[in-house]
Design an enzyme around this catalytic site. Structure first.
Site, mmCIF file in Angstrom:
data_model
loop_
_atom_site.group_PDB
_atom_site.id
_atom_site.type_symbol
_atom_site.label_atom_id
_atom_site.label_comp_id
_atom_site.label_asym_id
_atom_site.label_seq_id
_atom_site.Cartn_x
_atom_site.Cartn_y
_atom_site.Cartn_z
ATOM 1 N N ARG A 16 19.340 -11.309 26.761
ATOM 2 C CA ARG A 16 19.593 -10.135 26.880
ATOM 3 C C ARG A 16 20.604 -9.815 27.935
ATOM 4 O O ARG A 16 20.994 -10.456 28.631
ATOM 5 C CB ARG A 16 18.356 -9.143 27.063
ATOM 6 C CG ARG A 16 17.193 -9.350 26.139
ATOM 7 C CD ARG A 16 17.642 -8.633 24.946
ATOM 8 N NE ARG A 16 16.521 -8.509 23.644
ATOM 9 C CZ ARG A 16 16.265 -7.381 22.921
ATOM 10 N NH1 ARG A 16 16.916 -6.355 23.013
ATOM 11 N NH2 ARG A 16 15.526 -7.773 21.912
ATOM 12 N N ALA A 18 12.888 -8.856 26.306
ATOM 13 C CA ALA A 18 12.356 -7.597 25.300
ATOM 14 C C ALA A 18 11.992 -7.943 23.790
ATOM 15 O O ALA A 18 11.605 -7.311 23.226
ATOM 16 C CB ALA A 18 13.490 -6.580 25.215
ATOM 17 N N SER A 19 12.005 -9.431 23.687
ATOM 18 C CA SER A 19 11.260 -10.167 22.490
ATOM 19 C C SER A 19 12.236 -9.474 21.331
ATOM 20 O O SER A 19 13.541 -9.490 21.141
ATOM 21 C CB SER A 19 9.987 -9.861 22.279
ATOM 22 O OG SER A 19 9.180 -10.561 23.401
ATOM 23 N N HIS A 20 11.502 -8.692 20.306
ATOM 24 C CA HIS A 20 12.305 -8.195 19.092
ATOM 25 C C HIS A 20 12.699 -6.991 19.483
ATOM 26 O O HIS A 20 13.184 -6.366 18.405
ATOM 27 C CB HIS A 20 11.168 -8.328 18.027
ATOM 28 C CG HIS A 20 9.998 -7.442 18.388
ATOM 29 N ND1 HIS A 20 8.896 -7.894 19.219
ATOM 30 C CD2 HIS A 20 9.813 -6.242 17.727
ATOM 31 C CE1 HIS A 20 8.042 -6.725 19.206
ATOM 32 N NE2 HIS A 20 8.698 -5.910 18.591
#
Length: 254
Positions: free
Chosen positions: A76, A126-128
């Protein structure tokens, strides 16, 4: 600009950490898998440092100081910088840090926490969630999500930051020189572990045509490396880092 801003300030005001006035612990709430926020709005370096200080305070109060704490991050926007800020706070509290030398998926960090007998870990991810988001995940010494009781205690420590608790920081250079920070390679041990759980030769010689979409995430390259070297052909889509994750509302394999 900063020199002009300092004109007319009293000496003690100039010495203050700018984060003292920018932190907003009230906006930090941990769910079952950590805290997430919009980058630049509430997910800032100052608030990440507040989270890191809270985790450090929890470890110190629980006596979790005999083993290092692992810090990892994803692909990210600014995740590496947020991870560095986290490591600096841990080191500033006297905790030994193992900082990932590259972006890695969350399971890689979780596995290495257990393998290296770490006291816990932090993952900047933030994963998904959509591209504007980032997150701060805490992992226990067993590599999994903490209990609600532990999360509540960490949230209480967050609430104290800026009040009874100050953020303690040690630059990465200083932390490394005094033995409180070490860059570690996390992918290889994980890949060795996964390879031992699979019949890779059978998969590699199966002659399959495989397409994998890495969605510009930290998992890019893993499946390619695992299946390389046989008759199975594998093509990876969106394997390069791109924090904007173009063409996707959010990078989730659904």
């Amino acid at each position: 600009v900063f020199r002009l801003m300092s004109v007319g300030l009293e000496e003690d005001q100039r010495d203050q950490d700018p984060c003292d006035s920018l932190m907003d612990p009230s906006r930090i709430k941990f769910g079952t898998d950590g805290w997430r926020g919009i980058i630049g709005e509430d997910f800032t370096l100052c608030n990440v440092r507040a989270c890191a200080q809270a985790v450090a305070a929890y470890h110190l109060k629980e006596g979790l100081v005999g083993a290092p704490i692992l810090v990892g991050y994803d692909t990210r926007f600014a995740s590496k910088e947020f991870a560095t800020a986290t490591a600096e706070v841990m080191a500033g509290n006297g905790l030994k840090v193992l900082l990932s030398s590259a972006a890695v998926p969350t399971p890689v960090v979780s596995y290495n926490i257990v393998r290296r007998a770490a006291s816990g870990g932090v993952i900047i991810t933030a994963s998904h969630n959509p591209a504007l988001w980032n997150g701060f995940k805490y992992r226990t010494d067993y590599g999994g999500s903490p209990s609600p009781e532990v999360l509540t205690r960490i949230e209480r420590e967050v609430d104290c930051v800026g009040g009874d608790t100050e953020v303690r920081r040690l630059s990465l250079t200083e932390a490394t020189s005094c033995g409180l920070n070490e860059l570690v390679q996390l992918a290889s041990p994980y890949m060795e572990h996964v390879s031992g759980m699979l019949d890779l030769k059978r998969l590699q010689s199966a002659g399959l045509n495989v397409v994998v979409d890495a969605m510009h995430g930290a998992g890019g390259g893993y499946l390619v490396d695992l299946l390389f070297g046989g008759e199975t052909r594998i093509e990876e889509l969106r394997g390069e880092r791109n924090p904007a994750v173009p063409g996707m509302h959010n990078p989730e394999p659904i």
